[in-house]
Design a protein around this motif. Sequence first.
Motif, PDB file in Angstrom:
ATOM      1  N   ASN A   1      36.865  24.379  36.576  1.00  0.00           N
ATOM      2  CA  ASN A   1      36.539  25.675  37.169  1.00  0.00           C
ATOM      3  C   ASN A   1      35.360  25.537  38.127  1.00  0.00           C
ATOM      4  O   ASN A   1      34.386  26.290  38.062  1.00  0.00           O
ATOM      5  CB  ASN A   1      36.214  26.700  36.078  1.00  0.00           C
ATOM      6  N   GLY A   2      35.460  24.555  39.010  1.00  0.00           N
ATOM      7  CA  GLY A   2      34.347  24.276  39.903  1.00  0.00           C
ATOM      8  C   GLY A   2      34.817  23.798  41.264  1.00  0.00           C
ATOM      9  O   GLY A   2      35.965  24.007  41.658  1.00  0.00           O
ATOM     10  N   PHE A   3      33.921  23.117  41.976  1.00  0.00           N
ATOM     11  CA  PHE A   3      34.230  22.657  43.325  1.00  0.00           C
ATOM     12  C   PHE A   3      33.417  21.409  43.639  1.00  0.00           C
ATOM     13  O   PHE A   3      32.387  21.114  43.013  1.00  0.00           O
ATOM     14  CB  PHE A   3      33.926  23.745  44.362  1.00  0.00           C
ATOM     15  N   LEU A   4      33.890  20.682  44.640  1.00  0.00           N
ATOM     16  CA  LEU A   4      33.183  19.544  45.217  1.00  0.00           C
ATOM     17  C   LEU A   4      33.111  19.793  46.709  1.00  0.00           C
ATOM     18  O   LEU A   4      34.131  20.051  47.356  1.00  0.00           O
ATOM     19  CB  LEU A   4      33.927  18.238  44.926  1.00  0.00           C
ATOM     20  N   ARG A   5      31.902  19.736  47.276  1.00  0.00           N
ATOM     21  CA  ARG A   5      31.706  20.098  48.675  1.00  0.00           C
ATOM     22  C   ARG A   5      30.908  19.017  49.388  1.00  0.00           C
ATOM     23  O   ARG A   5      29.933  18.489  48.843  1.00  0.00           O
ATOM     24  CB  ARG A   5      30.982  21.445  48.754  1.00  0.00           C
ATOM     25  N   ALA A   6      31.275  18.715  50.628  1.00  0.00           N
ATOM     26  CA  ALA A   6      30.569  17.705  51.419  1.00  0.00           C
ATOM     27  C   ALA A   6      30.464  18.174  52.861  1.00  0.00           C
ATOM     28  O   ALA A   6      31.403  18.761  53.418  1.00  0.00           O
ATOM     29  CB  ALA A   6      31.301  16.364  51.362  1.00  0.00           C
ATOM     30  N   GLY A   7      29.303  17.916  53.483  1.00  0.00           N
ATOM     31  CA  GLY A   7      29.092  18.290  54.881  1.00  0.00           C
ATOM     32  C   GLY A   7      27.619  18.496  55.160  1.00  0.00           C
ATOM     33  O   GLY A   7      26.757  17.950  54.463  1.00  0.00           O
ATOM     34  N   ARG A   8      27.326  19.298  56.185  1.00  0.00           N
ATOM     35  CA  ARG A   8      25.948  19.635  56.551  1.00  0.00           C
ATOM     36  C   ARG A   8      25.639  21.043  56.066  1.00  0.00           C
ATOM     37  O   ARG A   8      26.345  21.997  56.416  1.00  0.00           O
ATOM     38  CB  ARG A   8      25.741  19.537  58.063  1.00  0.00           C
ATOM     39  N   MET A   9      24.576  21.174  55.271  1.00  0.00           N
ATOM     40  CA  MET A   9      24.227  22.471  54.691  1.00  0.00           C
ATOM     41  C   MET A   9      22.777  22.454  54.235  1.00  0.00           C
ATOM     42  O   MET A   9      22.097  21.425  54.293  1.00  0.00           O
ATOM     43  CB  MET A   9      25.170  22.806  53.532  1.00  0.00           C
TER      44      MET A   9
ATOM     45  N   MET B   1      13.701  27.251  60.813  1.00  0.00           N
ATOM     46  CA  MET B   1      13.642  26.235  61.856  1.00  0.00           C
ATOM     47  C   MET B   1      14.030  24.867  61.334  1.00  0.00           C
ATOM     48  O   MET B   1      14.198  23.925  62.111  1.00  0.00           O
ATOM     49  CB  MET B   1      12.221  26.176  62.442  1.00  0.00           C
ATOM     50  N   ARG B   2      14.176  24.727  60.021  1.00  0.00           N
ATOM     51  CA  ARG B   2      14.555  23.441  59.436  1.00  0.00           C
ATOM     52  C   ARG B   2      16.072  23.293  59.491  1.00  0.00           C
ATOM     53  O   ARG B   2      16.807  24.211  59.115  1.00  0.00           O
ATOM     54  CB  ARG B   2      14.053  23.369  57.994  1.00  0.00           C
ATOM     55  N   SER B   3      16.550  22.160  59.929  1.00  0.00           N
ATOM     56  CA  SER B   3      17.984  21.954  60.137  1.00  0.00           C
ATOM     57  C   SER B   3      18.709  21.677  58.824  1.00  0.00           C
ATOM     58  O   SER B   3      18.132  21.148  57.865  1.00  0.00           O
ATOM     59  CB  SER B   3      18.219  20.785  61.099  1.00  0.00           C
ATOM     60  N   SER B   4      19.987  22.043  58.782  1.00  0.00           N
ATOM     61  CA  SER B   4      20.830  21.664  57.659  1.00  0.00           C
ATOM     62  C   SER B   4      21.006  20.151  57.667  1.00  0.00           C
ATOM     63  O   SER B   4      20.857  19.495  58.704  1.00  0.00           O
ATOM     64  CB  SER B   4      22.185  22.370  57.750  1.00  0.00           C
ATOM     65  N   VAL B   5      21.321  19.585  56.520  1.00  0.00           N
ATOM     66  CA  VAL B   5      21.381  18.128  56.375  1.00  0.00           C
ATOM     67  C   VAL B   5      22.665  17.722  55.666  1.00  0.00           C
ATOM     68  O   VAL B   5      23.310  18.529  54.984  1.00  0.00           O
ATOM     69  CB  VAL B   5      20.167  17.595  55.593  1.00  0.00           C
ATOM     70  N   ALA B   6      23.036  16.454  55.826  1.00  0.00           N
ATOM     71  CA  ALA B   6      24.220  15.920  55.155  1.00  0.00           C
ATOM     72  C   ALA B   6      24.032  16.031  53.646  1.00  0.00           C
ATOM     73  O   ALA B   6      23.033  15.561  53.097  1.00  0.00           O
ATOM     74  CB  ALA B   6      24.435  14.474  55.568  1.00  0.00           C
ATOM     75  N   THR B   7      25.006  16.647  52.981  1.00  0.00           N
ATOM     76  CA  THR B   7      24.864  16.978  51.559  1.00  0.00           C
ATOM     77  C   THR B   7      26.181  16.778  50.826  1.00  0.00           C
ATOM     78  O   THR B   7      27.252  17.067  51.361  1.00  0.00           O
ATOM     79  CB  THR B   7      24.417  18.448  51.389  1.00  0.00           C
ATOM     80  N   LEU B   8      26.091  16.310  49.603  1.00  0.00           N
ATOM     81  CA  LEU B   8      27.223  16.265  48.673  1.00  0.00           C
ATOM     82  C   LEU B   8      26.853  17.151  47.493  1.00  0.00           C
ATOM     83  O   LEU B   8      25.818  16.936  46.855  1.00  0.00           O
ATOM     84  CB  LEU B   8      27.497  14.839  48.202  1.00  0.00           C
ATOM     85  N   GLU B   9      27.686  18.144  47.201  1.00  0.00           N
ATOM     86  CA  GLU B   9      27.348  19.153  46.191  1.00  0.00           C
ATOM     87  C   GLU B   9      28.516  19.365  45.244  1.00  0.00           C
ATOM     88  O   GLU B   9      29.685  19.350  45.650  1.00  0.00           O
ATOM     89  CB  GLU B   9      26.998  20.470  46.882  1.00  0.00           C
ATOM     90  N   VAL B  10      28.185  19.568  43.973  1.00  0.00           N
ATOM     91  CA  VAL B  10      29.190  19.924  42.970  1.00  0.00           C
ATOM     92  C   VAL B  10      28.758  21.234  42.327  1.00  0.00           C
ATOM     93  O   VAL B  10      27.559  21.527  42.217  1.00  0.00           O
ATOM     94  CB  VAL B  10      29.356  18.832  41.895  1.00  0.00           C
ATOM     95  N   GLY B  11      29.717  22.032  41.906  1.00  0.00           N
ATOM     96  CA  GLY B  11      29.416  23.287  41.250  1.00  0.00           C
ATOM     97  C   GLY B  11      30.425  23.583  40.167  1.00  0.00           C
ATOM     98  O   GLY B  11      31.561  23.083  40.205  1.00  0.00           O
TER      99      GLY B  11
END
Length: 353
Positions: free
Chosen positions: A134-142, A178-188
């Motif tokens: 019941n979750g997710f796996l997400r990858a990208g810039r955030m 002003m801080r940029s989003s960054v490459a991220t791997l996230e699980v929820g």
Amino acid sequence: MFLALPDAVWAIPRLAVQNGVSCVSCHVNPTGSGLRNEYGSSIVSLDELSWKPLSKQPKFTGALADHLRIGTDLRMQTYIHSEDEDQWERVSFPMQLELYGHWQITRSFQAYAAVDALRSNTEGWISMEVSRFNGFLRAGRMTPHFGLALDDHTTFVRGGNIKMKNGLNAEGMIFSPMRSSVATLEVGMNAGDFFLTASVSDGYVAGEAGSKTFTGRVEYSGMFLENSVLAGGSAMQEDDLFLVGIFGGAARGPFTWMGEVDLAGNWVGDGTSLASFSELSYSLVQGVTLTTRYDFFDEDIDTSGSSINRITFGAEFFPIPFVEVRCQARYTDVTGNSVALKPEYLLLIHTWF
């Protein structure tokens, strides 16, 4: 043009507190914020937020097809302040222009992009639903998911004023727009009324690929003693910098309270900084909300003379769907400042779809 102004729309956590749900209920982002989903656009924005719903439903709310949606957030701000009793300055300017796109590729996969047209900052990710957990796996810039996703980044638990002033080294925590989003791997994962996320990113604060930012967050949303409640905690570590905090809220009848307290080590020098946020709101009628807020930030809790606090009184008015008018009066005081700071007055006009 960036004098102490709120920026970058996220979400309105107050709505989540009032309904005892997570912010993802209204947004395509699995952690909330940004582009609204069909429920957030066609139900909340059209019927539940506005003072006067339209007699005729608009034909377009961002959906290009069953699985493709676009959207935008546009904010215009007027800021009035005075260094002198007889000399008031007024500045009006576009504060945000953000463009969104979302593609529900399959039932389990979705792609998202957000372009900040004013600062050339881009967020983009692909998310996969993991139904077994019941979750997710997400990858990208955030941006790492920490604390309340407040829609005003001048609150000290987010980034504080963009332009430093008043003799302090910082006027808030690390989450400046002003801080940029960054490459991220996230699980929820959703576990009943609990929502947990964890992520690893390229250095969000340092802005270097050699640094890694580790973030964790847990949230509870539901009912307690007939009150809608939200409660949770967050933690972040990047090299020698650490950030921990708790947040929460409760709603009963027309009253809603929400707040957050954060501690940061090695953010301003090598000391420990503290930031807090507390807001009480009263829903006068549908579409009209009165708010009062207290913000506090101390650069180093082990020393004196390095803190700032601010009291804000405001009103939020949603006259028709997809339009918000926000008025605020802010009173700021800095420890050790012998001259009282003049009040600040803000008028925000926000439209979206």
